[in-house]
Design a protein around this motif. Structure first.
Motif, PDB file in Angstrom:
ATOM      1  N   MET A   1     -10.287   7.238 -17.286  1.00 11.87           N
ATOM      2  CA  MET A   1      -9.123   7.791 -16.615  1.00 11.87           C
ATOM      3  C   MET A   1      -8.534   6.728 -15.693  1.00 11.87           C
ATOM      4  N   ALA A   2      -7.246   6.541 -15.734  1.00 10.33           N
ATOM      5  CA  ALA A   2      -6.565   5.549 -14.909  1.00 10.33           C
ATOM      6  C   ALA A   2      -6.522   6.007 -13.459  1.00 10.33           C
ATOM      7  N   ILE A   3      -6.540   5.047 -12.554  1.00 10.85           N
ATOM      8  CA  ILE A   3      -6.428   5.346 -11.133  1.00 10.85           C
ATOM      9  C   ILE A   3      -4.989   5.753 -10.846  1.00 10.85           C
ATOM     10  N   GLN A   4      -4.824   6.856 -10.130  1.00 10.21           N
ATOM     11  CA  GLN A   4      -3.486   7.330  -9.775  1.00 10.21           C
ATOM     12  C   GLN A   4      -3.017   6.652  -8.497  1.00 10.21           C
ATOM     13  N   HIS A   5      -1.860   6.044  -8.532  1.00 11.36           N
ATOM     14  CA  HIS A   5      -1.247   5.444  -7.361  1.00 11.36           C
ATOM     15  C   HIS A   5       0.048   6.185  -7.064  1.00 11.36           C
ATOM     16  N   ALA A   6       0.503   6.051  -5.829  1.00  7.12           N
ATOM     17  CA  ALA A   6       1.770   6.672  -5.458  1.00  7.12           C
ATOM     18  C   ALA A   6       2.907   6.061  -6.274  1.00  7.12           C
ATOM     19  N   LYS A   7       3.865   6.884  -6.580  1.00  9.85           N
ATOM     20  CA  LYS A   7       5.043   6.448  -7.327  1.00  9.85           C
ATOM     21  C   LYS A   7       6.217   6.261  -6.361  1.00  9.85           C
ATOM     22  N   PRO A   8       7.202   5.448  -6.712  1.00  8.15           N
ATOM     23  CA  PRO A   8       8.362   5.277  -5.835  1.00  8.15           C
ATOM     24  C   PRO A   8       8.966   6.630  -5.444  1.00  8.15           C
ATOM     25  N   GLY A   9       9.226   6.799  -4.166  1.00  7.75           N
ATOM     26  CA  GLY A   9       9.813   8.034  -3.657  1.00  7.75           C
ATOM     27  C   GLY A   9       8.818   9.141  -3.368  1.00  7.75           C
ATOM     28  N   GLU A  10       7.552   8.951  -3.745  1.00 11.17           N
ATOM     29  CA  GLU A  10       6.525   9.974  -3.532  1.00 11.17           C
ATOM     30  C   GLU A  10       6.024   9.922  -2.097  1.00 11.17           C
ATOM     31  N   LEU A  29      -3.898   3.287  -2.488  1.00 14.89           N
ATOM     32  CA  LEU A  29      -2.824   4.271  -2.461  1.00 14.89           C
ATOM     33  C   LEU A  29      -1.677   3.869  -3.368  1.00 14.89           C
ATOM     34  N   LEU A  30      -1.358   2.585  -3.382  1.00 16.98           N
ATOM     35  CA  LEU A  30      -0.326   2.102  -4.293  1.00 16.98           C
ATOM     36  C   LEU A  30      -0.526   0.622  -4.545  1.00 16.98           C
ATOM     37  N   LYS A  31      -0.029   0.187  -5.679  1.00 17.45           N
ATOM     38  CA  LYS A  31      -0.136  -1.217  -6.043  1.00 17.45           C
ATOM     39  C   LYS A  31       1.038  -1.580  -6.932  1.00 17.45           C
ATOM     40  N   THR A  32       1.673  -2.704  -6.574  1.00 15.22           N
ATOM     41  CA  THR A  32       2.757  -3.250  -7.389  1.00 15.22           C
ATOM     42  C   THR A  32       2.412  -4.707  -7.679  1.00 15.22           C
ATOM     43  N   ALA A  33       3.328  -5.398  -8.297  1.00  7.58           N
ATOM     44  CA  ALA A  33       3.096  -6.817  -8.586  1.00  7.58           C
ATOM     45  C   ALA A  33       3.079  -7.659  -7.314  1.00  7.58           C
ATOM     46  N   THR A  34       3.649  -7.152  -6.211  1.00  8.30           N
ATOM     47  CA  THR A  34       3.768  -7.968  -5.002  1.00  8.30           C
ATOM     48  C   THR A  34       2.939  -7.501  -3.813  1.00  8.30           C
ATOM     49  N   PHE A  35       2.505  -6.235  -3.807  1.00  2.00           N
ATOM     50  CA  PHE A  35       1.663  -5.792  -2.701  1.00  2.00           C
ATOM     51  C   PHE A  35       0.790  -4.608  -3.089  1.00  2.00           C
ATOM     52  N   GLU A  36      -0.230  -4.396  -2.249  1.00  2.84           N
ATOM     53  CA  GLU A  36      -1.186  -3.312  -2.477  1.00  2.84           C
ATOM     54  C   GLU A  36      -1.468  -2.658  -1.130  1.00  2.84           C
ATOM     55  N   VAL A  37      -1.572  -1.338  -1.122  1.00  3.83           N
ATOM     56  CA  VAL A  37      -1.903  -0.602   0.089  1.00  3.83           C
ATOM     57  C   VAL A  37      -3.150   0.219  -0.196  1.00  3.83           C
TER      58      VAL A  37
END
Length: 110
Positions: A1-10, A29-37
């Motif tokens: 199962m993939a890890i769920q991260h926040a989506k834009p606007g969530e 909580l979230l991860k993009t190509a440029t940052f991770e929280v």
């Protein structure tokens, strides 16, 4: 199962966990190509030995109390306190109480 991260606007909660802190694991909580929280939860007495992040970081204490050592200084972070470190700056964290930290990592380009 993939890890769920926040989506834009969530909207998601990063408030204090209170009594649930002891049973809540660290999570990204979230991860993009440029940052991770991530929400880093540490039980009292836990030490994260000296290490460094490739990119710049911020660390904000949501609850509890930690000693954050970097640049030759040991700083106490308590709820509402935040610090910033440049890329590759060695640092260590020790939880003085059960603590929850909001960590933002800027992901260095490879």
């Amino acid at each position: 199962m993939a890890i769920q991260h926040a989506k834009p606007g969530e909207v998601f909660d990063v408030g204090p966990l209170g009594d649930a802190i002891a049973d809540t694991k660290t999570s990204t909580l979230l991860k993009t190509a440029t940052f991770e929280v991530l929400r880093l939860n540490l039980p009292a007495g836990k030490v994260i030995a000296e290490h460094k992040a490739r990119g710049e970081i911020t660390v904000q204490c949501i609850e509890g109390r930690v000693t954050f050592t970097a640049m030759g200084n040991a700083n106490e972070l308590t709820a509402g306190k935040m610090l910033f470190l440049s890329a590759a700056e060695p640092h260590e964290v020790q939880a003085m109480e059960d603590s929850s930290l909001l960590v933002t990592l800027m992901l260095a380009k490879k």
